[in-house]
Design a protein around this motif. Sequence first.
Motif, short mmCIF file in Angstrom:
data_model
loop_
_atom_site.label_atom_id
_atom_site.label_comp_id
_atom_site.label_asym_id
_atom_site.label_seq_id
_atom_site.Cartn_x
_atom_site.Cartn_y
_atom_site.Cartn_z
N GLU A 9 57.17 -26.59 84.57
CA GLU A 9 55.78 -26.50 85.32
C GLU A 9 55.48 -27.87 85.87
O GLU A 9 55.00 -27.73 87.06
CB GLU A 9 54.81 -25.66 84.75
CG GLU A 9 55.38 -24.24 84.19
CD GLU A 9 56.20 -24.25 83.35
OE1 GLU A 9 56.33 -25.03 82.41
OE2 GLU A 9 56.75 -23.05 83.06
N GLU A 10 55.31 -28.81 85.34
CA GLU A 10 55.01 -30.04 85.59
C GLU A 10 56.03 -30.51 86.51
O GLU A 10 55.64 -31.54 87.42
CB GLU A 10 54.72 -31.18 84.45
CG GLU A 10 54.16 -32.31 84.68
CD GLU A 10 54.07 -33.37 83.44
OE1 GLU A 10 53.81 -34.52 83.82
OE2 GLU A 10 54.14 -32.90 82.57
N GLU A 42 54.87 -29.48 90.09
CA GLU A 42 53.74 -29.73 90.45
C GLU A 42 53.44 -30.38 91.97
O GLU A 42 52.46 -30.14 92.63
CB GLU A 42 52.84 -30.41 89.65
CG GLU A 42 52.35 -29.78 88.38
CD GLU A 42 51.55 -30.47 87.40
OE1 GLU A 42 51.29 -31.74 87.90
OE2 GLU A 42 50.95 -30.06 86.24
N VAL A 43 54.44 -31.01 92.44
CA VAL A 43 54.27 -31.60 93.83
C VAL A 43 54.51 -30.68 94.86
O VAL A 43 54.34 -30.81 95.91
CB VAL A 43 55.61 -32.66 93.88
CG1 VAL A 43 55.39 -33.69 92.96
CG2 VAL A 43 56.94 -31.98 93.67
N PRO A 94 50.57 -25.10 95.77
CA PRO A 94 50.55 -23.70 95.19
C PRO A 94 50.91 -22.80 96.40
O PRO A 94 51.32 -21.69 95.96
CB PRO A 94 49.29 -23.68 94.64
CG PRO A 94 48.94 -25.30 94.42
CD PRO A 94 49.69 -25.89 95.44
N LEU A 99 58.30 -36.01 81.69
CA LEU A 99 57.39 -34.96 82.06
C LEU A 99 57.42 -34.13 80.67
O LEU A 99 58.44 -34.12 79.86
CB LEU A 99 58.07 -34.23 83.05
CG LEU A 99 58.22 -34.81 84.44
CD1 LEU A 99 59.02 -33.83 85.39
CD2 LEU A 99 56.93 -35.19 85.06
N ARG A 157 54.54 -21.60 96.62
CA ARG A 157 55.15 -21.18 95.55
C ARG A 157 55.06 -19.89 95.53
O ARG A 157 54.19 -19.01 95.97
CB ARG A 157 54.71 -21.55 94.11
CG ARG A 157 54.61 -23.26 94.01
CD ARG A 157 54.07 -23.56 92.70
NE ARG A 157 53.52 -24.92 92.88
CZ ARG A 157 52.83 -25.50 91.86
NH1 ARG A 157 52.48 -24.76 90.70
NH2 ARG A 157 52.25 -26.86 91.88
#
Length: 451
Positions: free
Chosen positions: A24-25, A28-29, A32, A20, A35
């Motif tokens: 942030e990556e 990503e799973v 949104p 990665l 979050r």
Amino acid sequence: MAYIGNTQQQQQEMLAALGLASVEELFEVIPPAARWQNLPNIPPPLSEQELTEHLSNLAGRNRVGKQAVCFLGGGSYDHFIPAVVDAVASRSEFYTAYTPYQAEASQGSLQAFFEYQTLICQLTGMEVANASLYEGASALAEATMMALGVTGRYGRVLVAESVHPYYRETVLAYLANLEPQLLTLPTPQGFLDPDTLSSALTEDTAAVLVQHPNFFGHLEEVEELAERAHRRGALFVVSVDPISLGLLRRPGEYGADIVVAEGQPLGIPMQFGGPYLGILACREAYVRKMPGRLVGQTVDRRGQRCWVLTLQTREQHIRREKATSNICTNQGLMALRAAVYLAALGPHGLRETAELCWHKAHYAAQRLREIPGIRLAFDRPFFKEFTLQLPAEPHAVLRRLLERGYLAGIALGKWYPSLRNAVSIAVTESRSRSEIDGLIAAYREVLGESY
């Protein structure tokens, strides 16, 4: 345990190992919508010195029990704790001990638990005790589940309204998604009338749950209640104040099948509600249904006395559908404190403590009743705790008493609407004559202002 933060270089190395490019990556799973978009206003980092000062200032805003004269009860009491309790319990071999699954590496802890079990059996008059549970509320709930397994009845469980409200809520939470119905029996006179119990008992009743002394501090008709429960094939489960057993009959002598207790009075500080100690003891016939750990005494290959966990395998605690209980730990350090406390006091010391509680509580109740407008809520025998009806709104009265340096009781209206003007007051052996007289003078002064 030390905390060492990761450096930026270490974070990049971990991300690279994961393939990665950024933190942030990594996240990503997570959808949104799940979050947190706008973080709260978190202040900037502090140095160790600044953080220590900040936390000290926050802690200083609390008023601890020793900063006021404590007459609180309801399951947590200000009893005297002999210095030997801290001296033994703070030894590193006990304080840092892990679960004693490896008997060869845990003989000290296992012997301490065995001695604790022995003392609890002697205290309650029961035949077997486990190596402790979490606290009094879950101990009663576990006893309820145990009673269902012993009797094979899944119709109803009867609980007196005079049982601690939080204990009843915990039992209800355990039974919420199960077949048995939890039926609360009214106690308008401050105790469970045996005739009220008889009218509610059915052939599918698994257990009758009472507290003695009860939440109001009063004594129940335990012998008669036990007889009527047994007449219909139900188990009689009683929650006790362990200090009261220095003076009152032991549960095993009046027909209790399972005994539970909050062990906090046995050498454990009030410490903001926990950790505490759940006590559970029962008749030997039910030992296979007992939750938690059980320590037994045996001999090793050299014929020397030693101790092991017995009757249950480690795996039993994690087999959800086959386990007697899914509690797979215990309050070992608190059980050790209780064992040291009981050993230090001995039978005569425990009786003296109980007698001091009884005499001081009755002195306080008699003097408080002399104040105009105050009366006992119930005309029942009590041990160290009693319930008063006040002529004014209790919360306002208790706030003014706290300003004068007294933690002067617990308002009961939250749990009992019919007792909206009532307070529960506990008097232990730790309270002096001058402290009790000071409480009485403060009540007289505050109620004079209220009028």
